[in-house]
Design an enzyme around this catalytic site. Structure first.
Site, PDB file in Angstrom:
ATOM      1  N   HIS A  95     116.304  72.492  22.479  1.00 14.53           N
ATOM      2  CA  HIS A  95     115.022  71.980  21.968  1.00 14.53           C
ATOM      3  C   HIS A  95     114.938  70.505  22.329  1.00 14.53           C
ATOM      4  O   HIS A  95     115.886  69.761  22.120  1.00 14.53           O
ATOM      5  CB  HIS A  95     114.930  72.152  20.457  1.00 14.53           C
ATOM      6  CG  HIS A  95     113.742  71.475  19.844  1.00 14.53           C
ATOM      7  ND1 HIS A  95     112.456  71.651  20.319  1.00 14.53           N
ATOM      8  CD2 HIS A  95     113.644  70.611  18.800  1.00 14.53           C
ATOM      9  CE1 HIS A  95     111.623  70.937  19.585  1.00 14.53           C
ATOM     10  NE2 HIS A  95     112.322  70.288  18.654  1.00 14.53           N
ATOM     11  N   HIS A  97     111.959  66.975  22.893  1.00 15.98           N
ATOM     12  CA  HIS A  97     110.602  66.439  22.746  1.00 15.98           C
ATOM     13  C   HIS A  97     110.258  65.718  24.045  1.00 15.98           C
ATOM     14  O   HIS A  97     109.691  64.618  24.024  1.00 15.98           O
ATOM     15  CB  HIS A  97     110.510  65.513  21.541  1.00 15.98           C
ATOM     16  CG  HIS A  97     110.583  66.231  20.237  1.00 15.98           C
ATOM     17  ND1 HIS A  97     109.465  66.624  19.522  1.00 15.98           N
ATOM     18  CD2 HIS A  97     111.646  66.678  19.520  1.00 15.98           C
ATOM     19  CE1 HIS A  97     109.841  67.250  18.420  1.00 15.98           C
ATOM     20  NE2 HIS A  97     111.157  67.303  18.399  1.00 15.98           N
ATOM     21  N   ASP A 120     108.923  80.564  40.346  1.00 18.32           N
ATOM     22  CA  ASP A 120     110.347  80.727  40.621  1.00 18.32           C
ATOM     23  C   ASP A 120     111.166  80.879  39.343  1.00 18.32           C
ATOM     24  O   ASP A 120     112.319  81.306  39.386  1.00 18.32           O
ATOM     25  CB  ASP A 120     110.875  79.534  41.421  1.00 18.32           C
ATOM     26  CG  ASP A 120     110.538  79.625  42.900  1.00 18.32           C
ATOM     27  OD1 ASP A 120     110.271  80.739  43.378  1.00 18.32           O
ATOM     28  OD2 ASP A 120     110.537  78.574  43.574  1.00 18.32           O
ATOM     29  N   HIS A 171     104.367  70.876  18.097  1.00 18.60           N
ATOM     30  CA  HIS A 171     105.780  70.527  17.910  1.00 18.60           C
ATOM     31  C   HIS A 171     106.436  70.156  19.239  1.00 18.60           C
ATOM     32  O   HIS A 171     106.575  68.981  19.552  1.00 18.60           O
ATOM     33  CB  HIS A 171     106.497  71.691  17.229  1.00 18.60           C
ATOM     34  CG  HIS A 171     107.900  71.392  16.831  1.00 18.60           C
ATOM     35  ND1 HIS A 171     108.641  72.243  16.034  1.00 18.60           N
ATOM     36  CD2 HIS A 171     108.726  70.359  17.129  1.00 18.60           C
ATOM     37  CE1 HIS A 171     109.852  71.741  15.842  1.00 18.60           C
ATOM     38  NE2 HIS A 171     109.930  70.598  16.515  1.00 18.60           N
ATOM     39  N   TYR A 229     116.983  85.590  47.222  1.00 21.16           N
ATOM     40  CA  TYR A 229     117.172  84.133  47.207  1.00 21.16           C
ATOM     41  C   TYR A 229     118.650  83.777  47.109  1.00 21.16           C
ATOM     42  O   TYR A 229     119.407  84.405  46.363  1.00 21.16           O
ATOM     43  CB  TYR A 229     116.414  83.525  46.031  1.00 21.16           C
ATOM     44  CG  TYR A 229     116.510  82.020  45.941  1.00 21.16           C
ATOM     45  CD1 TYR A 229     115.655  81.199  46.641  1.00 21.16           C
ATOM     46  CD2 TYR A 229     117.496  81.421  45.141  1.00 21.16           C
ATOM     47  CE1 TYR A 229     115.740  79.815  46.562  1.00 21.16           C
ATOM     48  CE2 TYR A 229     117.590  80.048  45.042  1.00 21.16           C
ATOM     49  CZ  TYR A 229     116.720  79.257  45.741  1.00 21.16           C
ATOM     50  OH  TYR A 229     116.818  77.885  45.653  1.00 21.16           O
TER      51      TYR A 229
END
Length: 232
Positions: A95, A97, A120, A171, A229
């Protein structure tokens, strides 16, 4: 206990700083030992400048109780636990910001698939959740943040490994992968994608999402059953 995983989770958290995805203490990475039912996550509010593997906190996946560690785990611990319980093939969660991804979350907008750079990594858009209700915010906020992410993926019928990120409305972004390092990698890609989308719309506000056939071509050649790939 889980010394190798602690070292990897600590390094993942420090990588968030190196990649410019977090400032101050705004972010967290975790890793999971699913066989043992234990999650390792960074401590709450501890400066990255002094962070070491021994500061990591071990938490039970089943009940969220601290199993080992002297420090309080990240305030987002319950969000991570909800996601691990729901997304069975995920082994690392991040997580942040980060600037552009958080801007899109604050705008309460998902990231449309404008081009092959995004294709991709995501087999379609990066979704944004609905806003939490007042009751969800006041009671068990962090757990409800995880639940609204899971709700979004169920509603849209998305495979978490084919869409390794979401934006939580008002958020910020959460990303994941098979391990903590992959979750960090996806957080970096998401931030670039969010910035790229912002620049695309600045140049042409009427830009439409890419063709579905081109989207699938790029995603499946990298992640499909017959992926071509890279080196074999």
């Amino acid at each position: 206990m889980l010394e190798e995983l602690k070292a990897k989770v600590c390094e993942a958290n420090l990588d968030l700083v190196r990649k410019g995805l977090v400032i101050e203490t705004w972010g967290n990475a975790s890793g999971l030992d699913r066989a043992r039912g234990l999650m390792v996550i960074k401590p709450s509010g501890v400066s990255y400048d002094i962070m070491k593997p021994e500061h990591m906190v071990v938490v039970s996946l089943t009940d969220g109780k601290v199993v080992e560690g002297k420090l309080k785990p990240s305030s987002d611990t319950d969000t991570h636990l909800i996601l691990y319980r729901a997304f069975k093939h995920v082994g690392g969660i991040v997580h942040t910001h980060s600037l552009y991804a958080t801007a899109w979350a604050q705008a309460q907008r998902g990231l449309p698939s404008y081009g092959t750079t995004q294709a991709d990594y995501w087999h379609g858009d990066v979704p944004c959740t609905r806003v939490l209700t007042a009751s969800e915010i006041k009671n068990d906020y962090e757990a409800n943040t995880g639940k609204v992410i899971v709700e979004t993926f169920k509603k849209l019928r998305l495979d978490p490994l084919h869409h390794p990120a979401t934006l939580v409305a008002s958020h910020g972004p959460f990303t994941w992968g098979k391990n903590a390092a992959e979750a960090v990698h996806n957080a970096g890609v998401l931030e670039f994608i969010a910035r790229l989308a912002s620049e695309t719309l600045r140049i042409n506000p009427k830009t439409k999402p890419m063709q579905s056939v081109l989207l699938s071509k790029h995603f499946l050649r990298k992640h499909g059953p017959n992926a071509s790939y890279g080196q074999k």
